[in-house]
Scaffold this active site. Structure first.
Site, PDB file in Angstrom:
ATOM      1  N   HIS A 153       0.816  -1.218   0.000  1.00 34.01           N
ATOM      2  CA  HIS A 153       0.000   0.000   0.000  1.00 34.01           C
ATOM      3  C   HIS A 153       0.846   1.263   0.000  1.00 34.01           C
ATOM      4  O   HIS A 153       0.345   2.343  -0.298  1.00 34.01           O
ATOM      5  CB  HIS A 153      -0.938  -0.009   1.212  1.00 34.01           C
ATOM      6  CG  HIS A 153      -2.013  -1.056   1.114  1.00 34.01           C
ATOM      7  ND1 HIS A 153      -3.319  -0.772   0.811  1.00 34.01           N
ATOM      8  CD2 HIS A 153      -1.954  -2.410   1.247  1.00 34.01           C
ATOM      9  CE1 HIS A 153      -4.027  -1.886   0.769  1.00 34.01           C
ATOM     10  NE2 HIS A 153      -3.218  -2.905   1.043  1.00 34.01           N
ATOM     11  N   ASP A 361       3.622   9.357  -0.896  1.00 37.51           N
ATOM     12  CA  ASP A 361       2.386   8.681  -0.512  1.00 37.51           C
ATOM     13  C   ASP A 361       2.120   7.565  -1.515  1.00 37.51           C
ATOM     14  O   ASP A 361       2.247   7.793  -2.727  1.00 37.51           O
ATOM     15  CB  ASP A 361       1.226   9.694  -0.544  1.00 37.51           C
ATOM     16  CG  ASP A 361       0.150   9.397   0.504  1.00 37.51           C
ATOM     17  OD1 ASP A 361       0.028   8.226   0.915  1.00 37.51           O
ATOM     18  OD2 ASP A 361      -0.556  10.335   0.907  1.00 37.51           O
TER      19      ASP A 361
HETATM   20  P1  ADQ Z   1      -3.012   6.215   4.689  1.00 32.95           P
HETATM   21  O1  ADQ Z   1      -1.622   6.697   4.817  1.00 32.95           O
HETATM   22  O2  ADQ Z   1      -3.748   6.053   5.942  1.00 32.95           O
HETATM   23  O3  ADQ Z   1      -3.102   4.857   3.839  1.00 32.95           O
HETATM   24  P2  ADQ Z   1      -4.993   7.526   2.817  1.00 32.95           P
HETATM   25  O4  ADQ Z   1      -4.886   6.813   1.525  1.00 32.95           O
HETATM   26  O5  ADQ Z   1      -5.192   8.979   2.648  1.00 32.95           O
HETATM   27  O6  ADQ Z   1      -3.729   7.346   3.741  1.00 32.95           O
HETATM   28  O7  ADQ Z   1      -6.210   6.905   3.586  1.00 32.95           O
HETATM   29  C1  ADQ Z   1      -6.672   7.475   4.764  1.00 32.95           C
HETATM   30  C2  ADQ Z   1      -8.114   7.058   5.021  1.00 32.95           C
HETATM   31  O8  ADQ Z   1      -8.460   7.507   6.319  1.00 32.95           O
HETATM   32  C3  ADQ Z   1      -9.073   7.715   4.035  1.00 32.95           C
HETATM   33  O9  ADQ Z   1     -10.080   6.800   3.689  1.00 32.95           O
HETATM   34  C4  ADQ Z   1      -9.677   8.878   4.823  1.00 32.95           C
HETATM   35  O10 ADQ Z   1     -11.026   9.156   4.534  1.00 32.95           O
HETATM   36  C5  ADQ Z   1      -9.538   8.442   6.260  1.00 32.95           C
HETATM   37  N1  ADQ Z   1      -9.218   9.621   7.066  1.00 32.95           N
HETATM   38  C6  ADQ Z   1      -8.114  10.370   7.007  1.00 32.95           C
HETATM   39  N2  ADQ Z   1      -8.200  11.391   7.869  1.00 32.95           N
HETATM   40  C7  ADQ Z   1      -9.389  11.276   8.478  1.00 32.95           C
HETATM   41  C8  ADQ Z   1     -10.067  12.036   9.487  1.00 32.95           C
HETATM   42  N3  ADQ Z   1      -9.526  13.113  10.032  1.00 32.95           N
HETATM   43  N4  ADQ Z   1     -11.270  11.612   9.884  1.00 32.95           N
HETATM   44  C9  ADQ Z   1     -11.824  10.534   9.331  1.00 32.95           C
HETATM   45  N5  ADQ Z   1     -11.257   9.792   8.399  1.00 32.95           N
HETATM   46  C10 ADQ Z   1     -10.052  10.159   7.969  1.00 32.95           C
HETATM   47  C11 ADQ Z   1      -2.148   3.953   3.241  1.00 32.95           C
HETATM   48  C12 ADQ Z   1      -1.144   4.603   2.280  1.00 32.95           C
HETATM   49  C13 ADQ Z   1      -1.872   5.388   1.201  1.00 32.95           C
HETATM   50  C14 ADQ Z   1      -2.861   4.465   0.472  1.00 32.95           C
HETATM   51  C15 ADQ Z   1      -3.728   3.708   1.447  1.00 32.95           C
HETATM   52  C16 ADQ Z   1      -4.561   2.636   0.759  1.00 32.95           C
HETATM   53  O11 ADQ Z   1      -0.244   5.443   2.979  1.00 32.95           O
HETATM   54  O12 ADQ Z   1      -0.968   5.972   0.279  1.00 32.95           O
HETATM   55  O13 ADQ Z   1      -3.687   5.246  -0.380  1.00 32.95           O
HETATM   56  O14 ADQ Z   1      -2.942   3.054   2.449  1.00 32.95           O
HETATM   57  O15 ADQ Z   1      -3.773   1.779   0.001  1.00 32.95           O
END
Ligand code: ADQ
Length: 460
Positions: A153, A361
């Protein structure tokens, strides 16, 4: 059989409830359909939970001790691999006792998988906590019918950075235990192929390698979101009420700029705050009716780099509000905490500009979620070119997060973008997140693992 650090359930009032999130909602129907198992940690230290069934899926909890949380999870996973794989934006630490704990935990996951395996099973290993598990499973259960897939991921770094890892060969060999090793982007896939070439005796071809008499495929399979669910939540009448309430809470500004992240040093939260500050310095006129809303979910607070980033972010929020705020207006609003999905969708719908500025990311789902919620084809996505999502979301305003003047200028451009251009860009972006959603992604990933010679799940 799915292997992931965490089980897709968590405790809620003494019972188990399905965890929220796109990956879980995409995979659970497929696993249920195939009467599959999920192997993962409950999230609590030293907890030995018997296998149980939840919502038609077999749960097989793996125990992780308190010292393993320190050495494996906070140590090797999140202070060695996480910073190293994110282009070493923080200095990774290398400790032999962390490595030993990492190996032991991987072994435990692999043992759990092997004890449940039957011929013809498909095993799907997820993410950077389990880089060694594919080879550990194959070593014991090398049956013809066994299919092992791996999905990373987070980014796979350029070989010059990966090369620092004292256990680089073991990690590459661990992954080569899979039949298919999949990444978020073509770049990560190519970086891994370079590492295979340099640290093993495998023969590397286009998208596949020959290794110890087997073939291993290397693929890019960008993860997606449950677009339909976000669109449906957006249409819900409750969302409209949330939007009105939130807008009023922000002081009814004419422009809202939004950031939503885990509070992680890779996400560039400080970058966008400093860029916003620069913009206010240069255009004092925007300060009066523009609000920057930052929602930051607490994450890995036991690690010093995370604590420092929190202090830095909160210092910046205070400084900007001190300089540009007044008794009736605060230019930056900041929440340290998560928000429930209905509210998150309302924030996405409310935001005129979404600022996604990670230094590195894997994908970044927030960028895709914002797009899915723009029912009127308006709004502007400002997106780091170092997020995997930028490969697909080319119609966003792409920025280099290391260039503060550049980010400030693009934020300014986003705030004043004419409606016509907003619609032109957003309609293309929405098409992208509709065409390729998480259900299709999961089908394609599993289809590829099951097919011996690759799977062309349609043209992307
Ligand atoms: P993350 O680093 O956690 O994931 P991201 O892809 O942005 O990053 O996913 C975060 C999730 O958490 C999103 O679904 C978002 O809606 C939720 N989220 C974030 N902040 C929030 C908040 N304040 N309140 C509620 N919900 C919140 C890792 C990798 C990424 C990759 C994903 C999936 O680092 O690059 O996209 O896995 O593979």
């Amino acid at each position: 059989m799915v292997l992931a650090n965490r089980l897709p359930v968590r405790r809620s009032n003494g019972d188990w409830a399905t965890s929220p999130g796109g990956l879980v909602s995409a995979l659970t129907p497929i696993v249920r359909e195939r009467t599959g198992l999920w192997i993962g940690w409950t999230g609590e230290p030293d907890e030995a939970v018997e296998p149980f069934e939840h919502d038609g899926i077999g749960m097989r909890p793996v125990t992780i001790s308190r010292s393993e949380i320190d050495d494996h999870y906070l140590g090797f996973c999140n202070s060695t691999v996480w910073p190293l794989f994110h282009d070493a934006v923080r200095t990774p630490e290398f400790h032999r006792h962390w490595w030993r704990a990492y190996r032991a935990v991987n072994e435990r996951f692999a043992d759990a998988a092997v004890s449940e395996l039957r011929d013809g099973d498909l095993v799907w290993v997820n993410d950077y906590q389990l880089l060694l598990a594919p080879a550990m499973i194959r070593e014991v259960a090398a049956g013809d019918g066994l299919h092992i897939g791996f999905f990373l991921h987070i980014p796979f770094p350029p070989v010059e950075i990966f090369a620092r890892l004292p256990w680089r060969t073991q990690i590459v060999e661990g992954l080569l235990g899979a039949d298919v090793v999949a990444f978020q982007t073509e770049r990560s896939a190519a970086n891994f192929a370079d590492a295979v070439e340099r640290f093993t005796d495998a023969v590397v071809g286009r998208g596949r390698v020959a290794y110890h008499g087997r073939r291993v495929r290397i693929e890019a399979r960008p993860i997606a979101i449950d677009t339909g669910r976000f669109e449906q939540l957006r249409r819900d009448s409750v969302t409209e009420a949330h939007i009105e309430r939130l807008r009023a809470e922000l002081g009814d500004p004419s422009t809202v700029v939004l950031g939503v992240d885990r509070l992680d040093y890779t996400k560039g939260i400080d970058v966008r705050l400093r860029a916003f500050e620069t913009l206010l310095e240069r255009h004092a006129d925007i300060a009066g009716d523009t609000v920057f809303m930052q929602i930051a979910v607490p994450s890995r607070e036991a690690i010093v780099d995370y604590e420092e980033m929190r202090e830095r972010v909160e210092g910046l929020v205070g400084r900007i509000n001190g300089s540009y705020g007044g008794p009736h207006h605060m230019p930056v609003h900041y929440v340290y905490g998560g928000v429930p999905p209905e509210e998150l969708v309302a924030y996405y719908a409310l935001a005129d500009v979404m600022a996604v500025t990670p230094l590195a990311d894997g994908m970044n789902l927030v960028a895709k979620e914002y797009v899915a919620c723009r029912a009127e084809d308006d709004g502007v996505l400002v997106l780091s070119e170092f997020a995997g999502a930028s490969d697909e979301l080319e119609m966003a305003l792409l920025v280099n997060p290391y260039d503060l003047d550049g980010v400030a200028a693009v934020l300014g451009r986003a705030i004043s973008m004419p409606e016509g251009e907003q619609a032109e860009r957003m309609s293309v972006l929405r098409e992208v997140v509709r065409r390729h959603d998480v259900h299709r992604w999961a089908r394609e990933c599993l289809g590829s693992i099951a097919a011996p010679d690759g799977f062309d799940g349609g043209v992307r």
